[in-house]
Enzyme design. Structure first.
Site, PDB file in Angstrom:
ATOM      1  N   LYS A   1       0.836  -1.217   0.000  1.00  0.00           N
ATOM      2  CA  LYS A   1       0.000   0.000   0.000  1.00  0.00           C
ATOM      3  C   LYS A   1       0.866   1.262   0.000  1.00  0.00           C
ATOM      4  O   LYS A   1       0.654   2.163  -0.798  1.00  0.00           O
ATOM      5  CB  LYS A   1      -0.922   0.030   1.228  1.00  0.00           C
ATOM      6  CG  LYS A   1      -1.943  -1.078   1.258  1.00  0.00           C
ATOM      7  CD  LYS A   1      -2.953  -0.826   2.361  1.00  0.00           C
ATOM      8  CE  LYS A   1      -2.336  -0.804   3.757  1.00  0.00           C
ATOM      9  NZ  LYS A   1      -2.044  -2.089   4.353  1.00  0.00           N
TER      10      LYS A   1
ATOM     11  N   ARG B   1     -10.930   0.777   8.912  1.00  0.00           N
ATOM     12  CA  ARG B   1     -10.680  -0.642   9.175  1.00  0.00           C
ATOM     13  C   ARG B   1     -11.950  -1.377   9.569  1.00  0.00           C
ATOM     14  O   ARG B   1     -11.956  -2.597   9.664  1.00  0.00           O
ATOM     15  CB  ARG B   1      -9.677  -0.806  10.317  1.00  0.00           C
ATOM     16  CG  ARG B   1      -8.243  -0.532   9.914  1.00  0.00           C
ATOM     17  CD  ARG B   1      -7.346  -0.756  11.109  1.00  0.00           C
ATOM     18  NE  ARG B   1      -6.091  -0.060  10.952  1.00  0.00           N
ATOM     19  CZ  ARG B   1      -4.983  -0.616  10.437  1.00  0.00           C
ATOM     20  NH1 ARG B   1      -4.984  -1.881  10.082  1.00  0.00           N
ATOM     21  NH2 ARG B   1      -3.894   0.086  10.310  1.00  0.00           N
TER      22      ARG B   1
ATOM     23  N   ARG C   1      11.371  -7.961   4.679  1.00  0.00           N
ATOM     24  CA  ARG C   1      11.338  -6.576   5.142  1.00  0.00           C
ATOM     25  C   ARG C   1      11.815  -6.500   6.601  1.00  0.00           C
ATOM     26  O   ARG C   1      12.564  -5.599   6.970  1.00  0.00           O
ATOM     27  CB  ARG C   1       9.901  -6.039   5.035  1.00  0.00           C
ATOM     28  CG  ARG C   1       9.749  -4.589   5.414  1.00  0.00           C
ATOM     29  CD  ARG C   1       8.378  -4.038   5.048  1.00  0.00           C
ATOM     30  NE  ARG C   1       7.409  -4.216   6.132  1.00  0.00           N
ATOM     31  CZ  ARG C   1       6.143  -3.758   6.079  1.00  0.00           C
ATOM     32  NH1 ARG C   1       5.683  -3.161   4.992  1.00  0.00           N
ATOM     33  NH2 ARG C   1       5.328  -3.933   7.094  1.00  0.00           N
TER      34      ARG C   1
ATOM     35  N   ARG D   1      11.936  -4.269  12.102  1.00  0.00           N
ATOM     36  CA  ARG D   1      10.623  -4.200  12.766  1.00  0.00           C
ATOM     37  C   ARG D   1      10.271  -5.553  13.356  1.00  0.00           C
ATOM     38  O   ARG D   1      10.133  -6.540  12.629  1.00  0.00           O
ATOM     39  CB  ARG D   1       9.545  -3.802  11.741  1.00  0.00           C
ATOM     40  CG  ARG D   1       9.261  -2.323  11.717  1.00  0.00           C
ATOM     41  CD  ARG D   1       8.232  -2.005  10.676  1.00  0.00           C
ATOM     42  NE  ARG D   1       6.896  -2.502  11.012  1.00  0.00           N
ATOM     43  CZ  ARG D   1       5.786  -2.054  10.433  1.00  0.00           C
ATOM     44  NH1 ARG D   1       5.852  -1.128   9.516  1.00  0.00           N
ATOM     45  NH2 ARG D   1       4.609  -2.557  10.764  1.00  0.00           N
TER      46      ARG D   1
ATOM     47  N   ARG E   1      -2.010 -10.920  12.323  1.00  0.00           N
ATOM     48  CA  ARG E   1      -2.428  -9.655  11.693  1.00  0.00           C
ATOM     49  C   ARG E   1      -3.302  -9.947  10.468  1.00  0.00           C
ATOM     50  O   ARG E   1      -4.261  -9.222  10.196  1.00  0.00           O
ATOM     51  CB  ARG E   1      -1.194  -8.832  11.285  1.00  0.00           C
ATOM     52  CG  ARG E   1      -0.613  -8.034  12.446  1.00  0.00           C
ATOM     53  CD  ARG E   1       0.888  -7.863  12.343  1.00  0.00           C
ATOM     54  NE  ARG E   1       1.305  -6.882  11.350  1.00  0.00           N
ATOM     55  CZ  ARG E   1       2.549  -6.830  10.836  1.00  0.00           C
ATOM     56  NH1 ARG E   1       3.465  -7.724  11.206  1.00  0.00           N
ATOM     57  NH2 ARG E   1       2.869  -5.911   9.962  1.00  0.00           N
TER      58      ARG E   1
END
Ligand code: IMP
Ligand code: MG
Length: 377
Positions: free
Chosen positions: A192, A267, A306, A312, A324
């Site tokens: 996104k 959301r 990533r 992260r 998630r």
């Protein structure tokens, strides 16, 4: 739609709603005027129609007086307020109630306060039919507000655009050029952010990522940021109302964009409804929601990659990633339905090169642009 001089205006507040707003203002003021005979000080020219209706609805003794000030030229505030007709009766010891049609920057209001300081009035109250909170730059008291409106030019019901439109019995808002407002959906890792970056350049859109907006407000300790932080610090979810107010501020800061890309919001269906309300308030709409679809296994590989680079922690644990995804599936499914019912839902294959995916998104957006161009003709 109507045309005044060179500009187009769309219906905004009906005569019925105006009547209700004015009645309520008159009732509220009367309640606070126990034993007083107020002098209504109407600020010409714009307030003549409001004043006429207001005093008819004011159930009690009163006097009516006028001052005339001017600050606008076309649809722009000039910043200097001219006094064309001053106070021409003694207001000493009186309860004065200023009747304003609209308070925008507050420049006029400041002049009114200065003007009345010299008059040794007993009490001063300000009543305004319309108020533009985003445009208001002063720290001055406004006692009664009929309706808060966005920072957008209006005409009718006494208000003019270069002297035209004052006679309209309802209020119209300056027509906005057609915008393209998009909602981007996609699981974590769907791309996104990457795609939004390309699209915002290509179409002059403003990318509003809820995560970024949150971080900005908290870092800069804005009122909303401080409020949000109290929830976060208590381990609670930030209420939708706080989030939507942050988005509203962000939208109003970027009104010259060709449109917005919302990312990370909504959301839930409740949030989608809140976004629709915000868009309606601003005279805009969500034009399309686009979901970037990709297979879970592909996304997991991307996120783990990533995670290695970014560090992260939530991207390094496959278990957490799957959680998630589950949350996304549960919450976003009803949201998809919500937008499908409005014929706004588009699904895009999110697997391929970045350029391929931008190309697929552009096809959807170009089709919206084509429809908008047709509507504007
Ligand atoms: P301010 O001094 O910026 O608060 O502006 C007050 C005056 O500007 C009002 O009394 C109006 O005459 C004019 N004005 C502000 N906004 C509008 C609008 O949206 N339509 C028409 N006139 C406006
Ligand atoms: Mg005025």
């Amino acid at each position: 739609m109507i045309k005044l001089h060179d500009k187009y205006f769309v219906p905004y507040v009906t005569a019925t709603e105006l009547d209700e707003v004015v009645s309520e203002l008159a009732r509220n003021l009367k309640r606070d005027m126990e034993g007083e005979v107020p002098v209504f000080l109407s600020v010409l020219n714009g307030s003549f129609m409001f004043t006429s209706d207001f005093v008819k609805k004011y159930d009690g003794d009163c006097e009516v007086s006028f001052i005339k000030l001017a600050s606008y030229c076309g649809t722009e505030s000039t910043g200097t307020v001219k006094e064309l007709v001053g106070v021409n009766q003694s207001l000493k010891g009186r309860s004065v109630v200023v009747l304003e049609d609209i308070i925008d920057s507050g420049n006029t209001l400041e002049v009114i306060y200065d003007l009345l300081k010299k008059e040794k009035v007993k009490d001063l109250k300000i009543v305004t039919l319309f108020f533009k909170p985003v445009a208001f730059t002063k720290k001055l008291k406004i006692d009664y507000i009929g309706k808060e409106i966005p920072n957008r030019f209006i005409v009718g019901y006494g208000l003019d655009y270069d002297e035209l439109g004052r006679n309209l019995p309802e209020v119209y808002q300056l027509k906005r050029k057609k915008m393209i407002n998009l909602v981007l959906f996609g699981k974590p890792g769907a791309g996104k952010g990457t795609q939004a970056n390309f699209l915002k350049e290509k179409y002059s859109l403003k990318h509003i990522s809820t995560g970024d907006v949150f971080r900005f407000n908290i870092k800069n300790e804005t009122e909303l940021g401080k409020l949000a932080k109290t929830y976060i610090d208590n381990g609670e979810l930030v209420p939708d109302e706080v989030t939507i107010n942050m988005l509203k501020a962000e939208v109003e800061k970027n009104l010259d964009a060709a449109g917005f890309i919302f990312d990370g919001f909504p959301r839930t269906t409740a949030q989608a409804k809140a976004l629709d309300e915000l868009m309606q308030y601003e005279g805009m709409q969500v034009d399309a929601t686009i979901a970037l679809e990709a297979d879970d296994e592909v996304l997991i590989q991307r996120l783990l990659e990533r995670g290695k680079v970014s560090g992260r922690s939530d991207d390094q644990d496959e278990e957490k990633i799957r959680n998630r995804f589950t949350e996304y599936n549960e919450k976003t499914a009803p949201l998809t339905e919500y937008y499908k019912k409005q014929n706004k839902f588009h699904s895009i294959n999110g697997v391929g090169t970045i350029e391929d995916i931008t190309e697929r998104l552009s096809k959807v957006i170009d089709s919206l642009v084509a429809v908008n161009t047709m509507k504007d003709k």
